[in-house]
Enzyme design. Structure first.
Site, PDB file in Angstrom:
ATOM      1  NE  ARG A   1     -10.854 -12.777 -14.523  1.00 32.58           N
ATOM      2  CZ  ARG A   1     -10.951 -12.064 -15.660  1.00 32.58           C
ATOM      3  NH1 ARG A   1     -11.798 -12.447 -16.619  1.00 32.58           N
ATOM      4  NH2 ARG A   1     -10.229 -10.948 -15.828  1.00 32.58           N
TER       5      ARG A   1
ATOM      6  CD  GLU B   1       5.730   2.272  -8.407  1.00 36.13           C
ATOM      7  OE1 GLU B   1       4.761   1.965  -7.691  1.00 36.13           O
ATOM      8  OE2 GLU B   1       6.632   1.470  -8.691  1.00 36.13           O
TER       9      GLU B   1
ATOM     10  N   GLY C   1       0.776  -1.230   0.000  1.00 35.44           N
ATOM     11  CA  GLY C   1       0.000   0.000   0.000  1.00 35.44           C
ATOM     12  C   GLY C   1       0.809   1.284   0.000  1.00 35.44           C
ATOM     13  CB  THR C   2       4.290   2.233  -0.908  1.00 33.76           C
ATOM     14  OG1 THR C   2       4.368   1.795  -2.263  1.00 33.76           O
ATOM     15  CG2 THR C   2       4.919   1.216   0.028  1.00 33.76           C
ATOM     16  CG  ASN C   3       1.958   3.437  -5.740  1.00 38.64           C
ATOM     17  OD1 ASN C   3       2.309   4.454  -6.324  1.00 38.64           O
ATOM     18  ND2 ASN C   3       2.607   2.299  -5.834  1.00 38.64           N
TER      19      ASN C   3
ATOM     20  CG  ASP D   1      -0.140  -3.683 -17.362  1.00 38.23           C
ATOM     21  OD1 ASP D   1       0.660  -4.611 -17.192  1.00 38.23           O
ATOM     22  OD2 ASP D   1      -0.872  -3.237 -16.460  1.00 38.23           O
TER      23      ASP D   1
ATOM     24  CG  ASN E   1      -2.578  -0.507 -12.828  1.00 40.05           C
ATOM     25  OD1 ASN E   1      -2.546  -0.825 -11.649  1.00 40.05           O
ATOM     26  ND2 ASN E   1      -1.743  -1.001 -13.723  1.00 40.05           N
TER      27      ASN E   1
ATOM     28  CG  HIS F   1       3.058  -1.623 -15.120  1.00 36.72           C
ATOM     29  ND1 HIS F   1       2.763  -2.869 -14.607  1.00 36.72           N
ATOM     30  CD2 HIS F   1       4.124  -1.782 -15.933  1.00 36.72           C
ATOM     31  CE1 HIS F   1       3.621  -3.747 -15.104  1.00 36.72           C
ATOM     32  NE2 HIS F   1       4.451  -3.125 -15.908  1.00 36.72           N
TER      33      HIS F   1
HETATM   34  N1  LIG Z   1      -8.501  -5.336 -16.800  1.00 37.75           N
HETATM   35  C1  LIG Z   1      -7.352  -4.992 -16.170  1.00 37.75           C
HETATM   36  N2  LIG Z   1      -7.110  -5.427 -14.920  1.00 37.75           N
HETATM   37  C2  LIG Z   1      -5.958  -5.083 -14.299  1.00 37.75           C
HETATM   38  C3  LIG Z   1      -4.998  -4.285 -14.954  1.00 37.75           C
HETATM   39  C4  LIG Z   1      -5.285  -3.833 -16.277  1.00 37.75           C
HETATM   40  O1  LIG Z   1      -4.487  -3.091 -16.902  1.00 37.75           O
HETATM   41  N3  LIG Z   1      -6.464  -4.206 -16.842  1.00 37.75           N
HETATM   42  N4  LIG Z   1      -3.788  -3.972 -14.320  1.00 37.75           N
HETATM   43  C5  LIG Z   1      -3.411  -4.930 -13.296  1.00 37.75           C
HETATM   44  C6  LIG Z   1      -2.162  -4.570 -12.544  1.00 37.75           C
HETATM   45  N5  LIG Z   1      -1.046  -5.204 -13.239  1.00 37.75           N
HETATM   46  C7  LIG Z   1      -0.118  -4.392 -13.816  1.00 37.75           C
HETATM   47  O2  LIG Z   1      -0.149  -3.161 -13.674  1.00 37.75           O
HETATM   48  C8  LIG Z   1      -0.905  -6.621 -13.266  1.00 37.75           C
HETATM   49  C9  LIG Z   1      -1.362  -7.353 -12.189  1.00 37.75           C
HETATM   50  C10 LIG Z   1      -1.219  -8.740 -12.197  1.00 37.75           C
HETATM   51  C11 LIG Z   1      -0.619  -9.372 -13.269  1.00 37.75           C
HETATM   52  C12 LIG Z   1      -0.474 -10.873 -13.242  1.00 37.75           C
HETATM   53  O3  LIG Z   1       0.134 -11.461 -14.123  1.00 37.75           O
HETATM   54  N6  LIG Z   1      -1.084 -11.496 -12.201  1.00 37.75           N
HETATM   55  C13 LIG Z   1      -0.952 -12.960 -12.014  1.00 37.75           C
HETATM   56  C14 LIG Z   1      -1.319 -13.378 -10.577  1.00 37.75           C
HETATM   57  C15 LIG Z   1      -0.436 -12.634  -9.569  1.00 37.75           C
HETATM   58  C16 LIG Z   1      -0.750 -13.088  -8.135  1.00 37.75           C
HETATM   59  O4  LIG Z   1      -1.938 -13.287  -7.815  1.00 37.75           O
HETATM   60  O5  LIG Z   1       0.223 -13.224  -7.357  1.00 37.75           O
HETATM   61  C17 LIG Z   1      -1.895 -13.650 -12.984  1.00 37.75           C
HETATM   62  O6  LIG Z   1      -2.945 -13.031 -13.324  1.00 37.75           O
HETATM   63  O7  LIG Z   1      -1.574 -14.804 -13.324  1.00 37.75           O
HETATM   64  C18 LIG Z   1      -0.169  -8.633 -14.349  1.00 37.75           C
HETATM   65  C19 LIG Z   1      -0.289  -7.248 -14.348  1.00 37.75           C
HETATM   66  C20 LIG Z   1      -4.538  -5.124 -12.310  1.00 37.75           C
HETATM   67  N7  LIG Z   1      -5.731  -5.504 -13.025  1.00 37.75           N
HETATM   68  N1  LIG Z   2       1.340  -4.539 -12.300  1.00 40.96           N
HETATM   69  C1  LIG Z   2       1.010  -3.943 -11.051  1.00 40.96           C
HETATM   70  C2  LIG Z   2       2.269  -3.745 -10.224  1.00 40.96           C
HETATM   71  O1  LIG Z   2       3.283  -4.409 -10.442  1.00 40.96           O
HETATM   72  N2  LIG Z   2       2.168  -2.808  -9.270  1.00 40.96           N
HETATM   73  C3  LIG Z   2       3.306  -2.511  -8.428  1.00 40.96           C
HETATM   74  O2  LIG Z   2       3.206  -3.173  -7.170  1.00 40.96           O
HETATM   75  C4  LIG Z   2       4.104  -2.486  -6.262  1.00 40.96           C
HETATM   76  C5  LIG Z   2       3.530  -2.466  -4.854  1.00 40.96           C
HETATM   77  O3  LIG Z   2       2.608  -1.442  -4.803  1.00 40.96           O
HETATM   78  P1  LIG Z   2       2.113  -0.846  -3.351  1.00 40.96           P
HETATM   79  O4  LIG Z   2       3.347  -0.588  -2.489  1.00 40.96           O
HETATM   80  O5  LIG Z   2       1.395   0.425  -3.734  1.00 40.96           O
HETATM   81  O6  LIG Z   2       1.210  -1.907  -2.768  1.00 40.96           O
HETATM   82  C6  LIG Z   2       4.338  -1.091  -6.880  1.00 40.96           C
HETATM   83  O7  LIG Z   2       5.672  -0.990  -7.372  1.00 40.96           O
HETATM   84  C7  LIG Z   2       3.360  -1.055  -8.046  1.00 40.96           C
HETATM   85  O8  LIG Z   2       3.822  -0.270  -9.148  1.00 40.96           O
END
Ligand SMILES: Nc1nc2c(c(=O)[nH]1)N[C@@H](CN(C=O)c1ccc(C(=O)N[C@@H](CCC(=O)O)C(=O)O)cc1)CN2
Ligand SMILES: NCC(=O)N[C@@H]1O[C@H](COP(=O)([O-])[O-])[C@@H](O)[C@H]1O
Length: 207
Positions: free
Chosen positions: A66, A181, A12-14, A151, A108, A110
């Site tokens: 889902r 960020e 939760g740093t963001n 993304d 979001n 990233h």
């Molecule tokens: N519809 C969308 N949903 C989300 C987006 C988005 O752009 N469109 N952004 C993501 C955040 N994200 C990158 O910014 C991101 C989050 C998760 C994954 C990923 O590969 N997750 C794994 C599971 C990870 C876990 O549970 O430990 C997976 O789905 O297999 C990629 C990118 C948030 N939602």
């Molecule tokens: N694709 C999504 C992703 O990688 N998000 C990344 O998770 C980290 C933890 O965020 P937090 O400290 O705000 O919880 C942050 O670096 C954020 O950019």
């Protein structure tokens, strides 16, 4: 008053950076009305307690499908009249149903300069490991609107960060957070609250 809902999975740093900018008056006329995590032990849920911000855990595994999970998430934010949803370290890819319920009202953060090192499989430290493995010299962070892809939504703000020779993924993650960020995400929220973000096709224009 802009009502914000935040989705988190971890530290939760963001979220903290945005709370801080709301509390110091940088972001005006804005309230975080709900923080929802998919993980019960997310430290983000601990952070909000001292600000009396309501927290909730909505977990995919508590739903049969889902789609039902995404409906529960959607209905929660609609019931609160949320105007803008922020994904802040949220690691669940949201469904088309959810995204379409909040057109251009989900942001979001990233930890790379999209379109580099993004999409399925790229999150958290995995992003920075990829940057280091490739020998990248300049990385950064991106704030974008969320669409049905991962993304792939319109880019709102980006900020570059130098990669140092002896960086580990952890060191680089911290620098990207501190130098990019925690600056661009609150800035994107401020611009949105001031109605200064316009979308033209796949481009975002800041007025
Ligand atoms: N519809 C969308 N949903 C989300 C987006 C988005 O752009 N469109 N952004 C993501 C955040 N994200 C990158 O910014 C991101 C989050 C998760 C994954 C990923 O590969 N997750 C794994 C599971 C990870 C876990 O549970 O430990 C997976 O789905 O297999 C990629 C990118 C948030 N939602
Ligand atoms: N694709 C999504 C992703 O990688 N998000 C990344 O998770 C980290 C933890 O965020 P937090 O400290 O705000 O919880 C942050 O670096 C954020 O950019």
């Amino acid at each position: 008053m802009l009502k914000i809902g935040v989705l988190v999975s971890g530290g939760g740093t963001n979220l903290q950076a945005i709370i801080d900018r709301i509390n110091d008056g940088t972001i005006t006329d804005t309230e975080i009305v709900s923080v929802v995590s998919n993980k019960e032990n997310a430290y983000a849920l601990e952070r909000i307690k001292k600000y009396n911000i309501k927290g909730k855990c909505i977990k995919p595994r508590d739903y049969t499908t889902r789609q039902e999970f995404n409906f529960a998430l959607r209905d929660h934010f609609i019931s609160l009249g949320v105007d803008l949803i922020l994904l802040a370290g949220y690691l669940v890819v949201l469904s088309e149903d959810f995204v379409r319920a909040f057109p251009n009202r989900i942001m979001n953060i990233h930890p790379s300069l999209i379109p580099a090192f993004c999409g399925n499989g790229y999150y958290g430290l995995k992003v920075h490991q990829g940057v280091i493995d490739r020998g990248i010299k300049v990385t950064g962070a991106t704030v974008h609107f969320v669409d049905e892809g991962t993304d792939t939504g319109p880019i709102i703000l980006q900020k570059a960060v130098e990669v140092e020779d002896n960086d580990t993924p952890e060191i680089l993650q911290r620098r990207v957070m501190e130098e990019a960020e925690w600056t661009i995400y609150p800035e994107a929220v401020r611009l949105y609250a001031e109605d200064r973000i316009k979308i033209q096709g796949n481009r975002v224009i800041i007025t």
